[in-house]
Design an enzyme around this catalytic site. Structure first.
Site, PDB file in Angstrom:
ATOM      1  N   SER A 216      10.256  78.714  31.759  1.00  0.00           N
ATOM      2  CA  SER A 216       9.979  78.087  30.465  1.00  0.00           C
ATOM      3  C   SER A 216      11.245  77.692  29.724  1.00  0.00           C
ATOM      4  O   SER A 216      11.180  77.106  28.650  1.00  0.00           O
ATOM      5  CB  SER A 216       9.171  79.040  29.585  1.00  0.00           C
ATOM      6  OG  SER A 216       9.981  80.072  29.067  1.00  0.00           O
TER       7      SER A 216
ATOM      8  N   THR B 214       9.406  78.362  26.238  1.00  0.00           N
ATOM      9  CA  THR B 214      10.231  78.674  25.067  1.00  0.00           C
ATOM     10  C   THR B 214      10.582  80.157  24.914  1.00  0.00           C
ATOM     11  O   THR B 214       9.759  81.029  25.128  1.00  0.00           O
ATOM     12  CB  THR B 214       9.542  78.246  23.746  1.00  0.00           C
ATOM     13  OG1 THR B 214       9.073  76.921  23.872  1.00  0.00           O
ATOM     14  CG2 THR B 214      10.501  78.333  22.569  1.00  0.00           C
TER      15      THR B 214
ATOM     16  N   THR C  82      14.245  75.999  25.001  1.00  0.00           N
ATOM     17  CA  THR C  82      13.054  75.753  25.820  1.00  0.00           C
ATOM     18  C   THR C  82      13.266  74.633  26.824  1.00  0.00           C
ATOM     19  O   THR C  82      14.138  73.774  26.625  1.00  0.00           O
ATOM     20  CB  THR C  82      11.875  75.361  24.901  1.00  0.00           C
ATOM     21  OG1 THR C  82      10.667  75.325  25.664  1.00  0.00           O
ATOM     22  CG2 THR C  82      12.074  73.996  24.270  1.00  0.00           C
TER      23      THR C  82
ATOM     24  N   ARG D 207      10.067  63.261  25.706  1.00  0.00           N
ATOM     25  CA  ARG D 207       9.304  64.003  24.687  1.00  0.00           C
ATOM     26  C   ARG D 207      10.156  65.165  24.158  1.00  0.00           C
ATOM     27  O   ARG D 207      10.745  65.920  24.923  1.00  0.00           O
ATOM     28  CB  ARG D 207       8.000  64.528  25.292  1.00  0.00           C
ATOM     29  CG  ARG D 207       7.158  65.406  24.341  1.00  0.00           C
ATOM     30  CD  ARG D 207       7.411  66.884  24.522  1.00  0.00           C
ATOM     31  NE  ARG D 207       6.463  67.720  23.777  1.00  0.00           N
ATOM     32  CZ  ARG D 207       6.597  69.043  23.629  1.00  0.00           C
ATOM     33  NH1 ARG D 207       7.610  69.665  24.181  1.00  0.00           N
ATOM     34  NH2 ARG D 207       5.715  69.729  22.951  1.00  0.00           N
TER      35      ARG D 207
ATOM     36  N   THR E 187       6.804  79.746  19.254  1.00  0.00           N
ATOM     37  CA  THR E 187       6.517  79.338  20.628  1.00  0.00           C
ATOM     38  C   THR E 187       5.086  78.825  20.625  1.00  0.00           C
ATOM     39  O   THR E 187       4.291  79.200  19.765  1.00  0.00           O
ATOM     40  CB  THR E 187       6.641  80.512  21.624  1.00  0.00           C
ATOM     41  OG1 THR E 187       5.735  81.559  21.219  1.00  0.00           O
ATOM     42  CG2 THR E 187       8.044  81.077  21.675  1.00  0.00           C
ATOM     43  N   GLY E 188       4.762  77.976  21.587  1.00  0.00           N
ATOM     44  CA  GLY E 188       3.397  77.451  21.643  1.00  0.00           C
ATOM     45  C   GLY E 188       3.377  75.945  21.472  1.00  0.00           C
ATOM     46  O   GLY E 188       4.414  75.279  21.652  1.00  0.00           O
TER      47      GLY E 188
HETATM   48  N1  GLY Z   1       7.100  74.956  21.641  1.00  0.00           N
HETATM   49  C1  GLY Z   1       7.729  74.321  22.718  1.00  0.00           C
HETATM   50  C2  GLY Z   1       7.358  72.928  22.895  1.00  0.00           C
HETATM   51  O1  GLY Z   1       6.278  72.525  22.485  1.00  0.00           O
HETATM   52  O2  GLY Z   1       8.146  72.188  23.467  1.00  0.00           O
END
Ligand code: GLY
Length: 394
Positions: free
Chosen positions: A94, A225, A243, A253, A276-277
Site C-alpha cells: 500500500s 496508505t 501511500t 490520479r 486512510t481509506g
Molecule cells: N487514502 C489514499 C488514497 O485514496 O489514495
C-alpha cells in the site's frame, strides 16, 4: 496624533504598529487556539500497518518513531523514520516500494508532511521511481518555497536532491496483483455523466472482493496508505502520510494523502489529523483540516473525528457510493492527536470484512490502529461512526 490625523486613522496606525514584530515583520493575527501544552505525554499513532511491518528489522514504525522522538530527534524526522520502514518493506503493497501500481502498471506515490513548531509543510504527488516519497516531501518542505511538487517535476527535484531514481518500483508481488486485475477487468475508470444516476459502481467492488478472497491483494491495500502523527514531551506535534494510492487508479490520479488539509493537517498549537481509506471522500471534505479546527474549538480528538465522518456521510449522495440504506459503501479512518497527547482513531465503520487477516490480526474484521506510548507499541480497535459492518446487508 498630529492635528491633521483623524482619531480613526490614529487607531489604525497604532493597531498596525502593535502587530509589527521587533524584526519589523508584520505579525499575522493568531488563530484562536485553546490548546497549548509544553508537557505532553509522548505518543505516536498510526494506521495499523504502523505496528506490523518491520522491513526485516526488529521494530515497527510506531516503535521506531517513539524511540526517536523520546531521545531528542526532531518530531517530524522521528515520524518519517518510522514510515520509511513501511515504505521500504516490499511486503506492504500500500506504500512506497512494492505499492500496488496504477492502471498502466506504474507505481505512482503520494506523500506529505507537516511540522507543527516550524509551521512548514511539503508534499509530492504522482511521484515515480523513489521508494521513500515521505523523504522527498520532507525535502520539499526544507529546501523549497513550495508545498507540493507533482509528477515529472517532483522526480526531477528528487534526482537533484540526490535521491536514487529507479526505473520500476514494482515487486513480483505487486506486478502479479496488477496482472490479475488486468485479466479480470476491463478498466472502466471514467464514468459517463448520463450513467452516474444509475451506475451502481459494483463491478469494481465485486472484483476487489474476489481478488481479496483469492489472496491476490491484501484486503486493506486497495486504498493503502500509512498515516503517522505524534507529539513529544515538549508538546511538539507533527504528522506524515504516505501511500501508493488507490490500486489501479487512472494514471495521474492523486488522492487525499499528499494534500494538506485532506490526508494530513497539523497545527503546532492544536494537534494533528490524518487519514486512510477512500481519498476522494476526504478530498471533497478536507477532513483533516476540519478535525484540527474542531479540536481547536475544544473538542476531544474522538469527537472531532466523528464530526468529520458525519460530514462525509452527509455529503455522500451519489447512489453508486451508497449502500441500499443510504449509508456510504466505503470505509475511511481518521487518526487524531492533540498537543496534550490525547488521541483517537475513528472509522466510518469499525467493522469491515476487508480487515480480515489484515496486519497479522486473525480475530475478525475490527478496524485497527497502531499506538506507541511509554507502555510500548500496541494495535488497538478503532471506534466507528456507523454501527455494524461496512458489508452488512442494509
Ligand atoms: N487514502 C489514499 C488514497 O485514496 O489514495
Amino acid at each position: 496624533m498630529t492635528p491633521r490625523q483623524s482619531r480613526r486613522a490614529f487607531m489604525k496606525t497604532t493597531t498596525l504598529a502593535a502587530a509589527v514584530s521587533p524584526l519589523g515583520a508584520v505579525a499575522a493575527p493568531a488563530a484562536p487556539s485553546i490548546i497549548r501544552s509544553r508537557t505532553a505525554r509522548p505518543v505516536v499513532i498510526a494506521s495499523a500497518n504502523g505496528n506490523f511491518h518491520k522491513n526485516g528489522g526488529s521494530k515497527t514504525c510506531v516503535e521506531l518513531a517513539f524511540e526517536r522522538l523520546t531521545s531528542g530527534t526532531d518530531i517530524l524526522e522521528s515520524l518519517i523514520a518510522g514510515v520509511n520502514l513501511v515504505e521500504l518493506d516490499p511486503e506492504d503493497t500500500s506504500v512506497g516500494y512494492g505499492g500496488l501500481p496504477n492502471a498502466d502498471g506504474v507505481v505512482q506515490l503520494d506523500a506529505c508532511c507537516m511540522h507543527g513548531p516550524k509551521k512548514r509543510a511539503g508534499g509530492v504527488a504522482a511521484l515515480e521511481g523513489v521508494r521513500t516519497p515521505s523523504l522527498v516531501a520532507h525535502a520539499v518542505m526544507e529546501h523549497t518555497d513550495h508545498h507540493l511538487l507533482v509528477g515529472r517535476g517532483a522526480q526531477e527535484f528528487a534526482r537533484n536532491m540526490g535521491f536514487t531514481i529507479e526505473a520500476d518500483l514494482n515487486t513480483e508481488k505487486s506486478r502479479k496483483a496488477w496482472l490479475e486485475w488486468k485479466r479480470q477487468t476491463d478498466p472502466k475508470h471514467y464514468l459517463r455523466p448520463e450513467d452516474r444516476k444509475t451506475s451502481a459502481h459494483v463491478d469494481h467492488q465485486r472484483i476487489l472482493r474476489r481478488l481479496i478472497a483469492d489472496g491476490v491483494i491484501p484486503s486493506r491495500h486497495y486504498w493503502g496508505t500509512i498515516h503517522c502523527n505524534g507529539v513529544n514531551a515538549q508538546g511538539d506535534v507533527a504528522g506524515v502520510t504516505t501511500t501508493s494510492g488507490l490500486a489501479w487508479k487512472i494514471p495521474g490520479r492523486v488522492g487525499d494523502s499528499p494534500i494538506l488539509g485532506a490526508g494530513l493537517y497539523v497545527d503546532g498549537t492544536v494537534g494533528a489529523a490524518g487519514s486512510t481509506g477512500r481519498g476522494e471522500a476526504n478530498l471533497f471534505n478536507l477532513s483533516s483540516h476540519l478535525i484540527v479546527e474542531s479540536m481547536r474549538q475544544g473538542r476531544h480528538p474522538k469527537d472531532a473525528c466523528l464530526e468529520a465522518l458525519r460530514r462525509i456521510r452527509s455529503n455522500t449522495i451519489e447512489r453508486r457510493l451508497r449502500k441500499p440504506n443510504g449509508d456510504p459503501n466505503f470505509n475511511i479512518t481518521f487518526y487524531a492527536i492533540n498537543a496534550r497527547g490525547e488521541h483517537a482513531a475513528v472509522a466510518m465503520y469499525a467493522e469491515d470484512d476487508n480487515e480480515r487477516g489484515w496486519a497479522g490480526q486473525t480475530d475478525g474484521r475490527r478496524v485497527r490502529y497502531a499506538l506507541c506510548t511509554e507502555e510500548g507499541p500496541k494495535t488497538l480497535p478503532c471506534e466507528g461512526l456507523i454501527p455494524g459492518a461496512l458489508q452488512d446487508p442494509a
